[in-house]
Design a protein around this motif. Structure first.
Motif, mmCIF file in Angstrom:
data_model
loop_
_atom_site.group_PDB
_atom_site.id
_atom_site.type_symbol
_atom_site.label_atom_id
_atom_site.label_comp_id
_atom_site.label_asym_id
_atom_site.label_seq_id
_atom_site.Cartn_x
_atom_site.Cartn_y
_atom_site.Cartn_z
ATOM 1 N N SER A 148 38.896 -13.317 1.322
ATOM 2 C CA SER A 148 38.053 -14.352 0.738
ATOM 3 C C SER A 148 38.225 -15.689 1.438
ATOM 4 O O SER A 148 37.264 -16.405 1.658
ATOM 5 C CB SER A 148 38.380 -14.490 -0.739
ATOM 6 O OG SER A 148 39.757 -14.703 -0.895
ATOM 7 N N ARG A 149 39.472 -16.002 1.810
ATOM 8 C CA ARG A 149 39.724 -17.338 2.338
ATOM 9 C C ARG A 149 39.112 -17.500 3.726
ATOM 10 O O ARG A 149 38.477 -18.501 4.017
ATOM 11 C CB ARG A 149 41.229 -17.561 2.389
ATOM 12 C CG ARG A 149 41.608 -18.962 2.073
ATOM 13 C CD ARG A 149 43.089 -19.109 2.175
ATOM 14 N NE ARG A 149 43.773 -18.810 0.938
ATOM 15 C CZ ARG A 149 45.041 -18.431 0.898
ATOM 16 N NH1 ARG A 149 45.713 -18.242 2.024
ATOM 17 N NH2 ARG A 149 45.636 -18.208 -0.236
ATOM 18 N N SER A 150 39.313 -16.464 4.592
ATOM 19 C CA SER A 150 38.723 -16.552 5.930
ATOM 20 C C SER A 150 37.203 -16.602 5.831
ATOM 21 O O SER A 150 36.554 -17.349 6.570
ATOM 22 C CB SER A 150 39.133 -15.348 6.764
ATOM 23 O OG SER A 150 40.471 -15.051 6.585
ATOM 24 N N ALA A 151 36.652 -15.800 4.890
ATOM 25 C CA ALA A 151 35.195 -15.790 4.738
ATOM 26 C C ALA A 151 34.710 -17.160 4.301
ATOM 27 O O ALA A 151 33.649 -17.617 4.745
ATOM 28 C CB ALA A 151 34.779 -14.736 3.729
ATOM 29 N N VAL A 153 36.164 -20.075 5.015
ATOM 30 C CA VAL A 153 36.223 -20.953 6.189
ATOM 31 C C VAL A 153 34.998 -20.705 7.071
ATOM 32 O O VAL A 153 34.321 -21.641 7.510
ATOM 33 C CB VAL A 153 37.520 -20.712 6.993
ATOM 34 C CG1 VAL A 153 37.448 -21.395 8.350
ATOM 35 C CG2 VAL A 153 38.719 -21.224 6.236
ATOM 36 N N LEU A 156 31.741 -21.926 5.384
ATOM 37 C CA LEU A 156 31.681 -23.395 5.416
ATOM 38 C C LEU A 156 31.271 -23.875 6.799
ATOM 39 O O LEU A 156 30.396 -24.729 6.950
ATOM 40 C CB LEU A 156 33.063 -23.978 5.087
ATOM 41 C CG LEU A 156 33.376 -24.338 3.642
ATOM 42 C CD1 LEU A 156 34.788 -24.883 3.552
ATOM 43 C CD2 LEU A 156 32.393 -25.370 3.145
ATOM 44 N N LEU A 210 37.145 -33.800 3.369
ATOM 45 C CA LEU A 210 38.005 -34.077 2.218
ATOM 46 C C LEU A 210 37.178 -34.084 0.938
ATOM 47 O O LEU A 210 37.652 -33.656 -0.122
ATOM 48 C CB LEU A 210 38.735 -35.407 2.403
ATOM 49 C CG LEU A 210 39.764 -35.409 3.532
ATOM 50 C CD1 LEU A 210 40.533 -36.720 3.546
ATOM 51 C CD2 LEU A 210 40.729 -34.248 3.394
ATOM 52 N N ILE A 212 34.501 -32.232 0.487
ATOM 53 C CA ILE A 212 34.258 -30.812 0.198
ATOM 54 C C ILE A 212 35.467 -30.232 -0.526
ATOM 55 O O ILE A 212 35.351 -29.492 -1.503
ATOM 56 C CB ILE A 212 33.989 -30.036 1.499
ATOM 57 C CG1 ILE A 212 32.669 -30.468 2.119
ATOM 58 C CG2 ILE A 212 33.968 -28.534 1.239
ATOM 59 C CD1 ILE A 212 32.405 -29.830 3.463
ATOM 60 N N ALA A 213 36.667 -30.598 -0.043
ATOM 61 C CA ALA A 213 37.895 -30.079 -0.655
ATOM 62 C C ALA A 213 37.987 -30.500 -2.111
ATOM 63 O O ALA A 213 38.357 -29.707 -2.981
ATOM 64 C CB ALA A 213 39.109 -30.586 0.114
ATOM 65 N N GLU A 214 37.605 -31.744 -2.398
ATOM 66 C CA GLU A 214 37.660 -32.190 -3.796
ATOM 67 C C GLU A 214 36.657 -31.423 -4.641
ATOM 68 O O GLU A 214 36.961 -31.066 -5.794
ATOM 69 C CB GLU A 214 37.402 -33.692 -3.868
ATOM 70 C CG GLU A 214 38.684 -34.495 -3.712
ATOM 71 C CD GLU A 214 38.456 -35.860 -3.097
ATOM 72 O OE1 GLU A 214 37.369 -36.433 -3.297
ATOM 73 O OE2 GLU A 214 39.369 -36.341 -2.404
ATOM 74 N N MET A 216 35.694 -28.407 -4.088
ATOM 75 C CA MET A 216 36.256 -27.065 -4.284
ATOM 76 C C MET A 216 37.316 -27.087 -5.368
ATOM 77 O O MET A 216 37.382 -26.196 -6.220
ATOM 78 C CB MET A 216 36.873 -26.568 -2.965
ATOM 79 C CG MET A 216 35.869 -25.978 -2.008
ATOM 80 S SD MET A 216 36.477 -26.011 -0.319
ATOM 81 C CE MET A 216 37.918 -25.008 -0.429
ATOM 82 N N GLN A 217 38.162 -28.109 -5.322
ATOM 83 C CA GLN A 217 39.230 -28.249 -6.315
ATOM 84 C C GLN A 217 38.619 -28.370 -7.715
ATOM 85 O O GLN A 217 39.076 -27.736 -8.663
ATOM 86 C CB GLN A 217 40.038 -29.498 -5.981
ATOM 87 C CG GLN A 217 41.387 -29.571 -6.672
ATOM 88 C CD GLN A 217 42.430 -28.749 -5.932
ATOM 89 O OE1 GLN A 217 42.384 -28.655 -4.723
ATOM 90 N NE2 GLN A 217 43.347 -28.148 -6.665
ATOM 91 N N PHE A 221 39.004 -23.869 -7.184
ATOM 92 C CA PHE A 221 39.358 -23.034 -6.032
ATOM 93 C C PHE A 221 40.857 -22.780 -6.040
ATOM 94 O O PHE A 221 41.658 -23.693 -6.233
ATOM 95 C CB PHE A 221 38.960 -23.741 -4.736
ATOM 96 C CG PHE A 221 39.476 -23.053 -3.491
ATOM 97 C CD1 PHE A 221 38.831 -21.949 -2.976
ATOM 98 C CD2 PHE A 221 40.625 -23.512 -2.854
ATOM 99 C CE1 PHE A 221 39.306 -21.316 -1.842
ATOM 100 C CE2 PHE A 221 41.102 -22.882 -1.726
ATOM 101 C CZ PHE A 221 40.447 -21.780 -1.224
#
Lengths: 309, 244
Positions: A148-151, A153, A156, A210, A212-214, A216-217, A221
């Protein structure tokens, strides 16, 4: 230019296949192209691939691939005779060179180079076919179940790629409005202008990441096990195509073991057709591999057939 | 399950070694053709292992997003600048990403760049090899960053220059194993000679990029690496009441 994937949805039969069926069809073609050495088999394979490309309306795209491969094919044909000294029928004696010894060009090496260039063209055409029939998103969603994680990345990055090219254009335009002329000056004068552009692109896109990361959080995620859902349905057509691919693979392995699809170039050329089995195996493989092409033809012609598969 | 997770890496290594040993036998079976099939299998297995390592590690959402973005920037670097033809900063971007963010991020940025840009430029048999070559460039730069964290402009310029040739070398392995026979050093030299000038352009481009943009880019990336680290403070009972 890069706003679209190489793949374009035209609602054709081969594009409607389940990703597993489409991937295994391309995979079997790939393995067979790497396995066969008999020029007849390689040509047969190439014929099937071109028919399949034609079935997805992709001959124009294939021409571009043909142009890319021609250079490499030429290279393969030239390198092989120059460095191989295993052939018996020598048709040209060349001068002595420091690294390679005496240059000799043998008929066998030319034939080998020609067969390998057919293989190269077949492999590149398989990828052309793959690009035409499989949507990248479908592969990514298939991958998401295992990794899931590589997919994430990858998807994105796939989503950001066209956006970033647009963003680069925007930054360029802003710079132009501010009086930076990207076309003026020598290379040395132009480079700092591009350096500034790249700096801005790097800063703003990393700042975006960053955010996007927020996001996701905020959508939890990494907070627990992931769930996933399937959107693709497995239909009779997928079973038929998968069956054809597997049958072709099995027959090819049998042919390889019996020596039908192999061909030895050195020291002297082998017989192309060693017996009736060579032809029978080849015909079975070609028929099994053309199942998707035949289905595609029927799908376009006959509405009843279309409804059934 | 935990046992298999631990053992997967050694098993895969044994399998690759087994394939290498079996190639002696298989080659006889396939009339010396085995390498065209074996080499991609080994490369793909290596890629699967490296991705699997990324799946297993602890990665925060910030890292995922930044790695994806670095991969995208490197992928965009494959699109040549209109005004500067034939100059592609992809390798340079992958190297500095690895240098600043470490081997794992370097690998992911490099291989993502190769795969994703090929979604738009067209996938081909070269895709796994490009993923591997750029991934390795990122990883090795990450290792450089760990061993010599103070490696300056000069060292890294030479490093990027060498990667121009190494990249060509890995891509040549693809043509060589797939389409040239027999596989000896003469035929390898001939294959390499055909691509020598392209590799020289690539290497010179990399060195020039590092010389011109390296230090300022590294500074920007280091700033973001510091931003990646998030520390969550535990909530203390007294504070909660105070907040209320």
């Amino acid at each position: 230019m890069f706003d679209q994937f190489f793949y374009q949805d035209k609602g054709l039969f081969l594009q409607s296949l389940h990703p597993v069926a489409a991937l295994s069809y391309a995979g079997v073609l790939m393995v067979l192209a790497l396995l066969f050495t008999n020029p007849l088999y390689l040509l047969g394979l190439l014929l099937v691939i071109i028919l399949a490309v034609a079935a997805v309306d992709g001959l124009a795209a294939w021409e571009t691939y043909l142009k890319i491969s021609l250079g490499m094919m030429l290279l393969v044909i030239i390198i092989n005779p120059l460095v191989v000294h295993a052939g018996e029928t020598i048709i040209w004696w060349g001068p002595r060179l420091p690294v390679f010894g005496r240059l000799t060009v043998s008929l066998e090496a030319i034939c080998y180079g020609a067969a390998m260039s057919v293989r190269l063209l077949a492999i590149i055409s398989i990828f052309c076919l793959y690009n035409l029939i499989v949507h990248p998103d479908k592969v990514l969603s298939l991958l998401a179940r295992f990794a899931s994680r590589s997919a994430l990345v990858l998807s994105l990055a796939t989503r950001m790629f066209p956006a970033m090219i647009r963003q680069m254009e925007n930054i360029r335009e802003v710079q132009v409005v501010r009086g930076v002329d990207f076309h003026a000056g020598t290379l040395k004068e132009r480079l700092p202008k591009y350096a500034a552009l790249m700096n801005i692109l790097l800063l703003s896109s990393l700042e975006d990441s960053l955010e996007i990361a927020e996001a996701m959080q905020a959508r939890a995620f990494g907070s627990g096990r992931r769930s996933c859902y399937r959107r693709d349905t497995w239909r009779p057509r997928d079973s038929l195509c998968l069956g054809g691919s597997l049958l072709a693979l099995a027959v090819a392995v049998y042919g390889q073991a019996k020596g039908c699809s192999t061909f030895s170039f050195y020291p002297e050329l082998d017989y192309l057709i060693k017996g009736p089995m060579t032809v029978i195996v080849l015909i079975i493989i070609i028929l099994a591999l053309s199942v998707p092409v035949v289905l595609s033809w029927g799908w376009q012609r006959c509405p009843y057939f279309k409804a059934k598969i | 399950m935990a046992f298999w997770r631990k053992m997967l890496f050694p098993f895969a290594l044994v399998f690759i070694l087994g394939l290498l040993l079996a190639s002696i036998k298989i080659n006889a079976l396939l009339l010396g053709q085995g390498w065209g099939l074996l080499a991609p299998v080994i490369i793909i297995m290596a890629l699967v292992l490296l991705y699997w390592g990324f799946e297993q590690g602890r990665v925060s959402s910030r890292e995922v997003a930044v790695i994806a973005m670095l991969g995208t920037i490197a992928a965009v670097g494959r699109v040549p600048f209109a005004a500067l033809p034939n100059i592609q900063p992809a390798t340079f971007m992958v190297i500095i990403s690895g240098f600043v963010f470490g081997p794992r991020a370097g690998f992911m940025a490099g291989s993502t760049a190769a795969l994703v840009s090929n979604f738009f430029l067209g996938q081909g048999p070269w895709t796994p090899w490009q993923m591997f070559a750029w991934g390795l460039a990122g990883t090795s730069a990450g290792v450089m960053g760990i061993i010599f964290p103070r490696a300056g402009k000069k060292v890294m310029t030479v490093f990027s220059f060498l990667w121009g040739y190494l990249f060509g070398c890995i891509m040549n392995l693809w043509t060589w194993t797939g389409f040239v026979h027999p596989l000896n050093w003469q035929s390898f030299v001939a294959t390499y000679a055909a691509s020598f000038w392209f590799d020289t352009f690539h290497a010179t481009g990399n060195a020039a990029f590092y010389l011109l943009f390296g230090p300022s880019f590294v500074k920007i990336l280091q700033r973001f690496r510091r931003k990646l680290e998030v520390t969550l403070l535990p909530v203390i009972e007294g504070d909660k009441n105070a907040a209320l």
